[in-house]
Motif scaffolding. Structure first.
Motif, PDB file in Angstrom:
ATOM      1  N   CYS A  20      72.230  61.490  77.408  1.00 44.51           N
ATOM      2  CA  CYS A  20      73.902  61.136  77.667  1.00 44.51           C
ATOM      3  C   CYS A  20      73.466  62.403  78.739  1.00 44.51           C
ATOM      4  O   CYS A  20      73.929  63.113  79.740  1.00 44.51           O
ATOM      5  CB  CYS A  20      74.134  61.905  76.815  1.00 44.51           C
ATOM      6  N   ALA A  21      72.915  63.147  79.066  1.00 42.81           N
ATOM      7  CA  ALA A  21      72.479  64.722  80.187  1.00 42.81           C
ATOM      8  C   ALA A  21      71.797  63.907  80.994  1.00 42.81           C
ATOM      9  O   ALA A  21      72.564  64.570  82.241  1.00 42.81           O
ATOM     10  CB  ALA A  21      70.975  65.537  79.516  1.00 42.81           C
ATOM     11  N   GLN A  22      71.108  62.938  81.596  1.00 44.91           N
ATOM     12  CA  GLN A  22      71.054  62.206  82.932  1.00 44.91           C
ATOM     13  C   GLN A  22      72.186  61.860  83.974  1.00 44.91           C
ATOM     14  O   GLN A  22      72.665  62.427  84.687  1.00 44.91           O
ATOM     15  CB  GLN A  22      70.157  61.426  82.885  1.00 44.91           C
ATOM     16  N   ALA A  23      73.065  61.329  82.234  1.00 46.49           N
ATOM     17  CA  ALA A  23      74.187  60.121  83.209  1.00 46.49           C
ATOM     18  C   ALA A  23      75.287  61.335  83.511  1.00 46.49           C
ATOM     19  O   ALA A  23      76.350  61.055  84.256  1.00 46.49           O
ATOM     20  CB  ALA A  23      74.927  59.561  81.992  1.00 46.49           C
ATOM     21  N   LEU A  24      75.241  62.949  82.219  1.00 48.66           N
ATOM     22  CA  LEU A  24      76.597  63.966  82.957  1.00 48.66           C
ATOM     23  C   LEU A  24      75.620  64.502  84.256  1.00 48.66           C
ATOM     24  O   LEU A  24      76.377  65.105  85.383  1.00 48.66           O
ATOM     25  CB  LEU A  24      75.913  64.657  81.988  1.00 48.66           C
ATOM     26  N   GLN A  25      74.028  64.455  84.651  1.00 46.56           N
ATOM     27  CA  GLN A  25      73.525  64.847  85.241  1.00 46.56           C
ATOM     28  C   GLN A  25      74.056  64.904  86.501  1.00 46.56           C
ATOM     29  O   GLN A  25      75.141  65.634  87.612  1.00 46.56           O
ATOM     30  CB  GLN A  25      72.603  65.863  85.623  1.00 46.56           C
ATOM     31  N   ARG A  26      74.630  62.827  86.646  1.00 48.09           N
ATOM     32  CA  ARG A  26      74.868  62.229  88.433  1.00 48.09           C
ATOM     33  C   ARG A  26      76.158  63.116  88.752  1.00 48.09           C
ATOM     34  O   ARG A  26      76.787  62.515  89.730  1.00 48.09           O
ATOM     35  CB  ARG A  26      74.659  60.740  88.110  1.00 48.09           C
ATOM     36  N   LEU A  27      77.110  63.775  87.575  1.00 45.07           N
ATOM     37  CA  LEU A  27      78.304  63.446  87.949  1.00 45.07           C
ATOM     38  C   LEU A  27      78.431  64.796  88.488  1.00 45.07           C
ATOM     39  O   LEU A  27      79.279  65.549  89.750  1.00 45.07           O
ATOM     40  CB  LEU A  27      78.849  64.125  86.533  1.00 45.07           C
ATOM     41  N   GLY A  28      77.196  65.769  89.103  1.00 43.70           N
ATOM     42  CA  GLY A  28      76.386  66.707  90.009  1.00 43.70           C
ATOM     43  C   GLY A  28      77.949  67.871  89.366  1.00 43.70           C
ATOM     44  O   GLY A  28      78.216  69.538  90.676  1.00 43.70           O
ATOM     45  N   ARG A  29      78.139  68.526  88.256  1.00 48.48           N
ATOM     46  CA  ARG A  29      79.122  69.500  87.874  1.00 48.48           C
ATOM     47  C   ARG A  29      78.153  70.405  87.257  1.00 48.48           C
ATOM     48  O   ARG A  29      78.943  71.086  86.469  1.00 48.48           O
ATOM     49  CB  ARG A  29      80.462  68.935  87.079  1.00 48.48           C
TER      50      ARG A  29
END
Length: 78
Positions: free
Chosen positions: A68-77
């Motif tokens: 989950c963290a990796q997916a959200l990090q890709r948003l760049g926020r």
């Protein structure tokens, strides 16, 4: 999932399902300077991810769950 909406922050925990996606995006749109604390999220449905991605809100705490963290990090926020 449990969502706690505070004055300047939404705290998400456990399983973020498709049912909560609309509620999340509406709150984020209505609170454009608010942050998301997602530390306790264990599963993130793609609809919830898209709802978060559709807004410009900052993520103040990434999930402990690595996927989950990796997916959200890709948003760049984060």
């Amino acid at each position: 999932m449990t969502i706690r909406f505070l004055k300047t922050k939404a705290v998400l925990s456990e399983n973020c399902t498709v049912e909560e996606a609309e509620e999340i995006v509406q709150w984020l749109i209505n609170n454009p300077k608010a942050e998301l604390n997602m530390r306790e999220v264990t599963h993130l449905h793609t609809a919830s991810l898209q709802a978060i991605a559709a807004t410009g809100n900052r993520i103040s705490a990434l999930p402990n769950d690595p996927f989950c963290a990796q997916a959200l990090q890709r948003l760049g926020r984060a």
